[in-house]
Design a protein around this motif. Structure first.
Motif, mmCIF file in Angstrom:
data_model
loop_
_atom_site.group_PDB
_atom_site.id
_atom_site.type_symbol
_atom_site.label_atom_id
_atom_site.label_comp_id
_atom_site.label_asym_id
_atom_site.label_seq_id
_atom_site.Cartn_x
_atom_site.Cartn_y
_atom_site.Cartn_z
ATOM 1 N N ASN A 174 -63.724 54.330 -16.965
ATOM 2 C CA ASN A 174 -63.417 55.679 -16.473
ATOM 3 C C ASN A 174 -62.177 55.715 -15.589
ATOM 4 O OD1 ASN A 174 -65.768 56.728 -17.741
ATOM 5 N ND2 ASN A 174 -67.011 56.038 -16.011
ATOM 6 N N GLY A 175 -61.180 54.935 -15.973
ATOM 7 C CA GLY A 175 -59.923 54.937 -15.236
ATOM 8 C C GLY A 175 -59.931 54.129 -13.952
ATOM 9 N N THR A 176 -61.020 53.406 -13.690
ATOM 10 C CA THR A 176 -61.122 52.602 -12.471
ATOM 11 C C THR A 176 -61.120 51.124 -12.832
ATOM 12 O OG1 THR A 176 -62.425 54.314 -11.370
ATOM 13 C CG2 THR A 176 -62.520 52.109 -10.421
ATOM 14 N N ILE A 177 -60.270 50.363 -12.205
ATOM 15 C CA ILE A 177 -60.162 48.944 -12.514
ATOM 16 C C ILE A 177 -61.431 48.204 -12.110
ATOM 17 C CG2 ILE A 177 -59.041 48.429 -10.304
ATOM 18 C CD1 ILE A 177 -57.485 46.208 -11.727
ATOM 19 N N ASP A 178 -61.815 47.258 -12.943
ATOM 20 C CA ASP A 178 -62.945 46.368 -12.659
ATOM 21 C C ASP A 178 -62.419 44.945 -12.729
ATOM 22 O OD1 ASP A 178 -65.812 45.517 -12.513
ATOM 23 O OD2 ASP A 178 -65.346 44.776 -14.523
ATOM 24 N N SER A 179 -62.693 44.158 -11.705
ATOM 25 C CA SER A 179 -62.120 42.819 -11.646
ATOM 26 C C SER A 179 -62.600 41.937 -12.793
ATOM 27 C CB SER A 179 -62.444 42.162 -10.297
ATOM 28 O OG SER A 179 -63.842 42.040 -10.110
ATOM 29 N N ASP A 180 -63.887 41.959 -13.097
ATOM 30 C CA ASP A 180 -64.399 41.094 -14.152
ATOM 31 C C ASP A 180 -63.819 41.469 -15.514
ATOM 32 O OD1 ASP A 180 -65.871 40.208 -12.036
ATOM 33 O OD2 ASP A 180 -67.820 40.412 -12.989
ATOM 34 N N THR A 181 -63.784 42.767 -15.805
ATOM 35 C CA THR A 181 -63.231 43.223 -17.080
ATOM 36 C C THR A 181 -61.764 42.853 -17.193
ATOM 37 O OG1 THR A 181 -64.773 45.088 -17.032
ATOM 38 C CG2 THR A 181 -62.947 45.229 -18.588
ATOM 39 N N THR A 182 -61.031 43.001 -16.109
ATOM 40 C CA THR A 182 -59.597 42.677 -16.112
ATOM 41 C C THR A 182 -59.362 41.200 -16.358
ATOM 42 O OG1 THR A 182 -59.059 44.536 -14.655
ATOM 43 C CG2 THR A 182 -57.492 42.706 -14.715
ATOM 44 N N THR A 183 -60.116 40.351 -15.674
ATOM 45 C CA THR A 183 -59.901 38.909 -15.848
ATOM 46 C C THR A 183 -60.296 38.447 -17.245
ATOM 47 O OG1 THR A 183 -62.055 38.537 -14.774
ATOM 48 C CG2 THR A 183 -60.086 38.323 -13.415
ATOM 49 N N MET A 184 -61.343 39.048 -17.812
ATOM 50 C CA MET A 184 -61.736 38.692 -19.178
ATOM 51 C C MET A 184 -60.671 39.128 -20.183
ATOM 52 S SD MET A 184 -65.793 39.640 -19.085
ATOM 53 C CE MET A 184 -66.867 38.932 -17.838
ATOM 54 N N ALA A 185 -60.070 40.292 -19.952
ATOM 55 C CA ALA A 185 -58.993 40.760 -20.825
ATOM 56 C C ALA A 185 -57.798 39.819 -20.749
ATOM 57 C CB ALA A 185 -58.585 42.183 -20.435
ATOM 58 N N ILE A 186 -57.480 39.367 -19.549
ATOM 59 C CA ILE A 186 -56.354 38.442 -19.376
ATOM 60 C C ILE A 186 -56.624 37.137 -20.113
ATOM 61 C CG2 ILE A 186 -55.130 37.011 -17.678
ATOM 62 C CD1 ILE A 186 -55.417 39.385 -15.724
ATOM 63 N N ALA A 187 -57.849 36.624 -20.008
ATOM 64 C CA ALA A 187 -58.198 35.390 -20.711
ATOM 65 C C ALA A 187 -58.067 35.568 -22.223
ATOM 66 C CB ALA A 187 -59.611 34.955 -20.344
ATOM 67 N N ALA A 188 -58.478 36.728 -22.725
ATOM 68 C CA ALA A 188 -58.376 36.992 -24.157
ATOM 69 C C ALA A 188 -56.922 37.077 -24.610
ATOM 70 C CB ALA A 188 -59.108 38.290 -24.497
ATOM 71 N N LEU A 189 -56.079 37.660 -23.785
ATOM 72 C CA LEU A 189 -54.664 37.850 -24.133
ATOM 73 C C LEU A 189 -53.806 36.620 -23.845
ATOM 74 C CD1 LEU A 189 -54.193 41.460 -22.681
ATOM 75 C CD2 LEU A 189 -54.252 40.837 -25.112
ATOM 76 N N SER A 190 -54.353 35.653 -23.149
ATOM 77 C CA SER A 190 -53.542 34.526 -22.662
ATOM 78 C C SER A 190 -52.775 33.762 -23.747
ATOM 79 C CB SER A 190 -54.420 33.560 -21.858
ATOM 80 O OG SER A 190 -55.443 32.995 -22.651
ATOM 81 N N PRO A 191 -53.310 33.584 -24.972
ATOM 82 C CA PRO A 191 -52.523 32.861 -25.976
ATOM 83 C C PRO A 191 -51.220 33.564 -26.365
ATOM 84 C CG PRO A 191 -54.839 32.890 -26.600
ATOM 85 C CD PRO A 191 -54.674 33.870 -25.464
ATOM 86 N N TYR A 192 -51.099 34.852 -26.012
ATOM 87 C CA TYR A 192 -49.938 35.646 -26.393
ATOM 88 C C TYR A 192 -49.033 35.948 -25.200
ATOM 89 C CZ TYR A 192 -53.407 36.142 -30.032
ATOM 90 O OH TYR A 192 -54.358 35.852 -30.982
ATOM 91 N N TYR A 193 -49.411 35.427 -24.057
ATOM 92 C CA TYR A 193 -48.742 35.772 -22.801
ATOM 93 C C TYR A 193 -47.266 35.369 -22.796
ATOM 94 C CZ TYR A 193 -47.788 35.776 -17.745
ATOM 95 O OH TYR A 193 -47.249 35.987 -16.499
ATOM 96 N N ASN A 194 -46.954 34.197 -23.275
ATOM 97 C CA ASN A 194 -45.579 33.694 -23.201
ATOM 98 C C ASN A 194 -44.687 34.165 -24.344
ATOM 99 O OD1 ASN A 194 -45.875 32.148 -20.783
ATOM 100 N ND2 ASN A 194 -46.986 30.592 -21.964
ATOM 101 N N ASP A 195 -45.287 34.735 -25.370
ATOM 102 C CA ASP A 195 -44.502 35.095 -26.554
ATOM 103 C C ASP A 195 -44.417 36.590 -26.825
ATOM 104 O OD1 ASP A 195 -44.079 32.356 -27.203
ATOM 105 O OD2 ASP A 195 -46.086 32.272 -28.075
#
Length: 203
Positions: A60-81
């Motif tokens: 609902n437009g409010t950041i959640d720390s756990d959701t954010t960190t899980m999203a970052i982990a999922a996106l991490s293989p694409y972070y540098n490219d």
């Protein structure tokens, strides 16, 4: 992999399906079968589309720390490219740092005083993109780094607690996530790149 081929992906707002679907595919560098109606980039795009404008991921437009960190982990293989992934991840990290209080905790609607899981997931996210959580000024508060904070949740019986209300008996989920975080840190310090979820080099 059949669950990834349509049924879940039709739920455009199911962020967790997209995050963990991407993690599942990337963990062993699995091929997507011909009968699937998506590519990896589709999952990446779905995650990026659900980013909160100010940065991070949540509800609902409010950041959640756990959701954010899980999203970052999922996106991490694409972070540098991928410049778009890097921009979104960096914005998410900046917002996480703002969320962190002076004790190094991540308070949220669900955990107003913080939890070991939030700290553990942040460690996992940082390690996945090559950032040492013990040497990161962004997440060091009052001279306490994230590993210091996580270890304050150790229980008397050798595990980890969800909160600091009871440090006598371990919580199963909390202990599992803490061990995942410690394994992520160990992997980073041993010089192995990438998320703890990337296991394609294992036989």
């Amino acid at each position: 992999m059949e669950d990834l081929c349509g049924r879940h992906l039709e739920l455009d707002t199911n962020l967790f399906a997209h995050m963990f679907g991407l993690i599942a595919l990337d963990c062993g560098n699995f091929k997507i079968t011909a009968n699937c109606n998506f590519e990896r980039i589709d999952l990446v795009d779905k995650i990026l589309e659900q980013e909160i404008p100010s940065g991070g991921w949540g509800w609902n437009g409010t950041i959640d720390s756990d959701t954010t960190t899980m999203a970052i982990a999922a996106l991490s293989p694409y972070y540098n490219d991928d410049e778009y992934v890097k921009e979104s991840v960096d914005k998410g990290l900046a917002q996480l740092s703002k969320m962190q209080n002076s004790d190094g905790e991540f308070a949220s609607t669900w955990n107003p005083t913080g939890s070991s899981e939030s700290v553990a997931q942040t460690i996992i996210a940082l390690c996945s993109i090559g950032i040492d959580p013990t040497d990161c000024a962004m997440f060091t508060k009052n001279n306490k780094n994230l590993l210091d904070v996580l270890l304050t949740y150790r229980t008397e019986d050798g595990g980890f607690a969800h909160s600091k209300d009871d440090l006598t008996t371990l919580n199963g989920m909390s202990t599992e996530q803490a061990l995942r975080a410690l394994s992520s840190y160990e992997k980073l310090k041993s010089g192995k790149e990438g998320s703890i979820y990337l296991m394609k080099d294992f036989k």
